[in-house]
Scaffold this motif. Sequence first.
Motif, PDB file in Angstrom:
ATOM      1  N   LEU A  17      -1.081  -5.294   3.367  1.00  0.00           N
ATOM      2  CA  LEU A  17      -1.785  -5.511   2.112  1.00  0.00           C
ATOM      3  C   LEU A  17      -1.905  -4.219   1.315  1.00  0.00           C
ATOM      4  O   LEU A  17      -1.944  -3.127   1.887  1.00  0.00           O
ATOM      5  CB  LEU A  17      -3.191  -6.037   2.383  1.00  0.00           C
ATOM      6  CG  LEU A  17      -3.286  -7.321   3.190  1.00  0.00           C
ATOM      7  CD1 LEU A  17      -4.662  -7.455   3.802  1.00  0.00           C
ATOM      8  CD2 LEU A  17      -2.969  -8.502   2.313  1.00  0.00           C
ATOM      9  N   LYS A  18      -1.999  -4.360  -0.001  1.00  0.00           N
ATOM     10  CA  LYS A  18      -2.305  -3.243  -0.892  1.00  0.00           C
ATOM     11  C   LYS A  18      -3.354  -3.738  -1.873  1.00  0.00           C
ATOM     12  O   LYS A  18      -3.066  -4.573  -2.728  1.00  0.00           O
ATOM     13  CB  LYS A  18      -1.074  -2.776  -1.654  1.00  0.00           C
ATOM     14  CG  LYS A  18      -1.377  -1.621  -2.599  1.00  0.00           C
ATOM     15  CD  LYS A  18      -0.147  -1.170  -3.341  1.00  0.00           C
ATOM     16  CE  LYS A  18      -0.485   0.011  -4.225  1.00  0.00           C
ATOM     17  NZ  LYS A  18       0.707   0.504  -4.920  1.00  0.00           N
ATOM     18  N   LYS A  19      -4.578  -3.247  -1.702  1.00  0.00           N
ATOM     19  CA  LYS A  19      -5.689  -3.642  -2.567  1.00  0.00           C
ATOM     20  C   LYS A  19      -5.800  -5.163  -2.705  1.00  0.00           C
ATOM     21  O   LYS A  19      -5.930  -5.699  -3.786  1.00  0.00           O
ATOM     22  CB  LYS A  19      -5.560  -2.984  -3.934  1.00  0.00           C
ATOM     23  CG  LYS A  19      -5.613  -1.481  -3.871  1.00  0.00           C
ATOM     24  CD  LYS A  19      -5.465  -0.865  -5.233  1.00  0.00           C
ATOM     25  CE  LYS A  19      -5.455   0.654  -5.100  1.00  0.00           C
ATOM     26  NZ  LYS A  19      -5.221   1.326  -6.352  1.00  0.00           N
ATOM     27  N   GLY A  20      -5.683  -5.853  -1.582  1.00  0.00           N
ATOM     28  CA  GLY A  20      -5.819  -7.296  -1.566  1.00  0.00           C
ATOM     29  C   GLY A  20      -4.553  -8.082  -1.869  1.00  0.00           C
ATOM     30  O   GLY A  20      -4.504  -9.278  -1.646  1.00  0.00           O
ATOM     31  N   GLU A  52       2.907   2.275   0.757  1.00  0.00           N
ATOM     32  CA  GLU A  52       2.146   1.432  -0.170  1.00  0.00           C
ATOM     33  C   GLU A  52       0.975   0.690   0.478  1.00  0.00           C
ATOM     34  O   GLU A  52      -0.039   0.455  -0.167  1.00  0.00           O
ATOM     35  CB  GLU A  52       3.082   0.402  -0.816  1.00  0.00           C
ATOM     36  CG  GLU A  52       4.124   1.000  -1.735  1.00  0.00           C
ATOM     37  CD  GLU A  52       3.521   1.555  -3.006  1.00  0.00           C
ATOM     38  OE1 GLU A  52       2.633   0.911  -3.585  1.00  0.00           O
ATOM     39  OE2 GLU A  52       3.937   2.654  -3.408  1.00  0.00           O
ATOM     40  N   ALA A  53       1.117   0.298   1.721  1.00  0.00           N
ATOM     41  CA  ALA A  53       0.101  -0.534   2.382  1.00  0.00           C
ATOM     42  C   ALA A  53      -1.210   0.220   2.558  1.00  0.00           C
ATOM     43  O   ALA A  53      -1.225   1.382   2.960  1.00  0.00           O
ATOM     44  CB  ALA A  53       0.603  -1.017   3.728  1.00  0.00           C
ATOM     45  N   THR A  54      -2.301  -0.466   2.242  1.00  0.00           N
ATOM     46  CA  THR A  54      -3.626   0.110   2.434  1.00  0.00           C
ATOM     47  C   THR A  54      -4.365  -0.579   3.586  1.00  0.00           C
ATOM     48  O   THR A  54      -5.395  -0.096   4.025  1.00  0.00           O
ATOM     49  CB  THR A  54      -4.475  -0.002   1.155  1.00  0.00           C
ATOM     50  OG1 THR A  54      -4.534  -1.373   0.754  1.00  0.00           O
ATOM     51  CG2 THR A  54      -3.875   0.833   0.041  1.00  0.00           C
ATOM     52  N   ALA A  55      -3.823  -1.702   4.069  1.00  0.00           N
ATOM     53  CA  ALA A  55      -4.458  -2.425   5.170  1.00  0.00           C
ATOM     54  C   ALA A  55      -3.422  -3.303   5.873  1.00  0.00           C
ATOM     55  O   ALA A  55      -2.408  -3.674   5.282  1.00  0.00           O
ATOM     56  CB  ALA A  55      -5.593  -3.297   4.654  1.00  0.00           C
ATOM     57  N   ILE A  56      -3.712  -3.590   7.128  1.00  0.00           N
ATOM     58  CA  ILE A  56      -2.898  -4.519   7.910  1.00  0.00           C
ATOM     59  C   ILE A  56      -3.842  -5.540   8.515  1.00  0.00           C
ATOM     60  O   ILE A  56      -4.892  -5.192   9.055  1.00  0.00           O
ATOM     61  CB  ILE A  56      -2.142  -3.804   9.043  1.00  0.00           C
ATOM     62  CG1 ILE A  56      -1.209  -2.738   8.483  1.00  0.00           C
ATOM     63  CG2 ILE A  56      -1.370  -4.803   9.895  1.00  0.00           C
ATOM     64  CD1 ILE A  56      -0.593  -1.857   9.537  1.00  0.00           C
ATOM     65  N   ARG A  57      -3.438  -6.786   8.416  1.00  0.00           N
ATOM     66  CA  ARG A  57      -4.210  -7.873   9.027  1.00  0.00           C
ATOM     67  C   ARG A  57      -3.276  -8.585   9.999  1.00  0.00           C
ATOM     68  O   ARG A  57      -2.108  -8.807   9.685  1.00  0.00           O
ATOM     69  CB  ARG A  57      -4.689  -8.820   7.930  1.00  0.00           C
ATOM     70  CG  ARG A  57      -5.547  -9.956   8.427  1.00  0.00           C
ATOM     71  CD  ARG A  57      -6.003 -10.832   7.271  1.00  0.00           C
ATOM     72  NE  ARG A  57      -4.850 -11.547   6.741  1.00  0.00           N
ATOM     73  CZ  ARG A  57      -4.676 -11.879   5.469  1.00  0.00           C
ATOM     74  NH1 ARG A  57      -5.567 -11.545   4.569  1.00  0.00           N
ATOM     75  NH2 ARG A  57      -3.616 -12.546   5.095  1.00  0.00           N
ATOM     76  N   TYR A  58      -3.746  -8.923  11.179  1.00  0.00           N
ATOM     77  CA  TYR A  58      -2.911  -9.685  12.096  1.00  0.00           C
ATOM     78  C   TYR A  58      -3.713 -10.797  12.744  1.00  0.00           C
ATOM     79  O   TYR A  58      -4.941 -10.746  12.812  1.00  0.00           O
ATOM     80  CB  TYR A  58      -2.234  -8.798  13.147  1.00  0.00           C
ATOM     81  CG  TYR A  58      -3.152  -7.952  13.995  1.00  0.00           C
ATOM     82  CD1 TYR A  58      -3.849  -8.499  15.063  1.00  0.00           C
ATOM     83  CD2 TYR A  58      -3.303  -6.601  13.742  1.00  0.00           C
ATOM     84  CE1 TYR A  58      -4.669  -7.719  15.845  1.00  0.00           C
ATOM     85  CE2 TYR A  58      -4.129  -5.808  14.520  1.00  0.00           C
ATOM     86  CZ  TYR A  58      -4.802  -6.382  15.578  1.00  0.00           C
ATOM     87  OH  TYR A  58      -5.630  -5.609  16.347  1.00  0.00           O
ATOM     88  N   THR A  59      -2.983 -11.803  13.195  1.00  0.00           N
ATOM     89  CA  THR A  59      -3.581 -12.955  13.851  1.00  0.00           C
ATOM     90  C   THR A  59      -2.803 -13.238  15.123  1.00  0.00           C
ATOM     91  O   THR A  59      -1.578 -13.366  15.089  1.00  0.00           O
ATOM     92  CB  THR A  59      -3.516 -14.203  12.952  1.00  0.00           C
ATOM     93  OG1 THR A  59      -4.166 -13.912  11.711  1.00  0.00           O
ATOM     94  CG2 THR A  59      -4.166 -15.397  13.604  1.00  0.00           C
ATOM     95  N   MET A  60      -3.496 -13.309  16.242  1.00  0.00           N
ATOM     96  CA  MET A  60      -2.848 -13.640  17.507  1.00  0.00           C
ATOM     97  C   MET A  60      -2.624 -15.146  17.582  1.00  0.00           C
ATOM     98  O   MET A  60      -3.460 -15.929  17.131  1.00  0.00           O
ATOM     99  CB  MET A  60      -3.726 -13.192  18.671  1.00  0.00           C
ATOM    100  CG  MET A  60      -3.877 -11.700  18.764  1.00  0.00           C
ATOM    101  SD  MET A  60      -4.974 -11.217  20.102  1.00  0.00           S
ATOM    102  CE  MET A  60      -6.550 -11.732  19.445  1.00  0.00           C
ATOM    103  N   LEU A  61      -1.490 -15.517  18.167  1.00  0.00           N
ATOM    104  CA  LEU A  61      -1.157 -16.919  18.349  1.00  0.00           C
ATOM    105  C   LEU A  61      -0.739 -17.143  19.801  1.00  0.00           C
ATOM    106  O   LEU A  61      -0.629 -16.190  20.571  1.00  0.00           O
ATOM    107  CB  LEU A  61      -0.052 -17.324  17.374  1.00  0.00           C
ATOM    108  CG  LEU A  61      -0.442 -17.172  15.891  1.00  0.00           C
ATOM    109  CD1 LEU A  61       0.762 -17.272  14.997  1.00  0.00           C
ATOM    110  CD2 LEU A  61      -1.485 -18.212  15.506  1.00  0.00           C
TER     111      LEU A  61
END
Length: 82
Positions: A17-20, A52-61
Amino acid sequence: MAKIQAAPARPGIYVFLKKGRVLYVGKASNLKQRLRSYLKPADLKTKILRHEATAIRYTMLDSPVEALIEEAKLINRLKPEL
């Protein structure tokens, strides 16, 4: 990126993500290994993504197949920029 170091060694999907805004959506059989690969020397696209990325979100499956399906859904819904 501490979030990458804390990622579990499980299947899942991840979003840069970059600023949402969604830059990139990916899948992994092993989130920890896949996300750590972004810290190594890389091609131009990966360097840009890292910069560029300001955040990383992950989801385990539960499985790599589930990750593949979820990745396709997210790409269609979120329309990543890269």
